[in-house]
Enzyme design. Sequence first.
Site, mmCIF file in Angstrom:
data_model
loop_
_atom_site.group_PDB
_atom_site.id
_atom_site.type_symbol
_atom_site.label_atom_id
_atom_site.label_comp_id
_atom_site.label_asym_id
_atom_site.label_seq_id
_atom_site.Cartn_x
_atom_site.Cartn_y
_atom_site.Cartn_z
ATOM 1 C CB SER A 136 -0.870 -0.051 1.245
ATOM 2 O OG SER A 136 -1.759 1.018 1.244
ATOM 3 C CE LYS A 161 -3.472 6.708 -3.182
ATOM 4 N NZ LYS A 161 -4.702 5.960 -3.351
#
Length: 683
Positions: free
Chosen positions: A90, A124
């Site tokens: 992550s 993102k």
Amino acid sequence: MSDVTEDHARAIAAVRIEALRGEIREHNRRYYEEDEPSIPDSEWDALMVELRSLETEYRELDAPDSPSHSVGGTPGVQFAAVVHSLPMMSLDNAFTFADLEAWGQRAARGVGAVPVGPLVCELKFDGLAISIRYEKGRLVRAATRGNGRVGEDVTANVRTIADVPHRLGKGAPAVLEVRGEVYMSLAVFTALNDALRAAGERTYVNPRNTAAGSLRQKDPTMTASRNLSFFSYGVGEVQGAPPLQSHAETLEYLGSLGMPVNPEMRVVEDLTAAGKYIEHREEHRHDLPYEIDGVVVKVDSIERQRALGSTSHAPKWAIAFKFPPEERTTRLRDIQVSIGGKGKATPFAVLEPVFVGGSTVGVATLHNEDQVKAKDVRPGDTVIVRKAGDVIPEVVGPVLAERPKGLAPWVFPSHCSCPEHYPLTREAGDAAHYCRNPVCPIQKAGWIEHFASREAMDIEGLGESRVQLFVEQGFINDIGDVYSIDFDRLRTLEGFGDLSVNNLRAAIENSKTRPLSALFVGLNIRHVRGVAAEALAAAFGDLDRIMNSSEEQLAAVNGIGPITAHSVYEYFADEHHRAIVEKLRAAGLNFSAPTDANTLLEQTLTGKSVVITGTLPNYSREAAEAAVKARGGKATGSVSKNTLAVVLGDSPGANKVTKAEQLGVPMIDEDAFNHLLDTGELR
Ligand code: IVH
């Protein structure tokens, strides 16, 4: 701090940490396994930030299984598990430029060079991460991230994504795992929702969840129809590729092999330039044809990436700068109240339409009277609006400097706008107002919609707009009428062809076999949602027994408190509700459920009366009396020849003891009382 206060603070932190972990785990489960987030991402982030900071402050309370150390979610059940050859990590988040600066300094220290060197800025993407494995240039496997170590095999579905090549171009290495994001473009998302709306079906909340749901379909043709897209942003295992020195080179290499790479990526010299990129992207985020929720900044040099390494969940060489929820100001035209299925009156803001968070917002919920008061928003105010988690519009508060003089505070309306003008009442301890008119036509549609919803009767094709239409056209007046819709007449309405009518009819027919607990949810009784409905169904085993139970019998069920019991009892005391139940019975709905022997109390004391006097060690007076009533008995206040037994606690009433002695009524202690409750017999 003294030891005592330190211990105290630690104890408080321990409790909070446990609560945060539990909450985050539950949200993760909803997010990763059900593709249905229960809170906006920004709130999830806030919970995680709080947990991490407490775990950092109290290192002794940190635990390896804390959700702060895992990427989130567990592999789903439908697909085969895939163990990732390299974990799918992550990213740590930055919410401010100070956070970004701190990351940059840590990274610079980590590599012993100030500054840390060129950085790659990427968007993102708001989708879901997958890993696609190519062997000798052929796509052999695609897997979701899952928990970072083990994901799900979604190869067949990923093959249907047009952006993903089945074969790499010339010069493909022996092994190449491409990591990237599957997403749904805004155009595809909007078209899908338009089609669903037209068919009277439920629409999706946002592109991210829709993409996730679409990828996890059993049937690949279904995934294919969803037109998903893909961007590559990194690699996993690689064998036989030319040496790659930088992240930018890696992306270029992926592009040269035919993998889609986002054109907005930039290599920048330092953090200041990265900051500029972030500001620009934030300002223009809605110019893009897909959703992004931030910018990812990565150290470009692969050698430095290696030197920096990772924590248990994220690389130290990258950071995600998350955009704050977008805010806009607009005029609050009015505050109105909508009446929901249970008569719940919810105030909402009617706004001058404003474009925020990628869509136009005209209304936003204000939840309840207290929220309106706390925010002190008044019709005529200029207000700040934002999208919580970029999904749900929210009124943040007024811009006081722009408040017109003499603007009066908003007052909750005293009466419902139903023809009977029932008062809108608010009970002590409850934040919500309710209209208690059992035939309130405004509630009608809301109730029917709730009845058809997934958590209740799950009738596909009976959503908000159709329910409204059917009520307006007089097809249905209450939930009982759902089963006697005149389908021949329905066919005469525009937009109701044979196919959609037959689908609706089948969905309605199928709902007749829904479990009793689902029907119970659909009845729309205050305080009765899933858990309470299941407890009642399991305890009583059929609707008639529930309908004919006393408040005490209802309250004696495990998991049912006195408020819920009262609400259920009151509901069935209403003739109107009983009439609806009869319609449902006539339609042949399932009224029974397997009972759970543990929760259904045996009626050991039917027709018997017991007197309780004095203080018992383990029962309050109310609890002891409720226990008698829950078993069908009576708890009376005076001793007579009909009294089965007098239960004696500490300091019993002298009159009762004398009377019991005179009449020869047995006097028993708590032990014997328990035996009596269980068996109906005196020992
Ligand atoms: S790099 C080891 N780059 O964000 C680094 N992730 O919050 C792995 N994401 O799981 C991630 N855009 O699903 C990276 N340009 C981008 C990204 C990106 C979106 C997602 C990805 C990751 C999540 C972490």
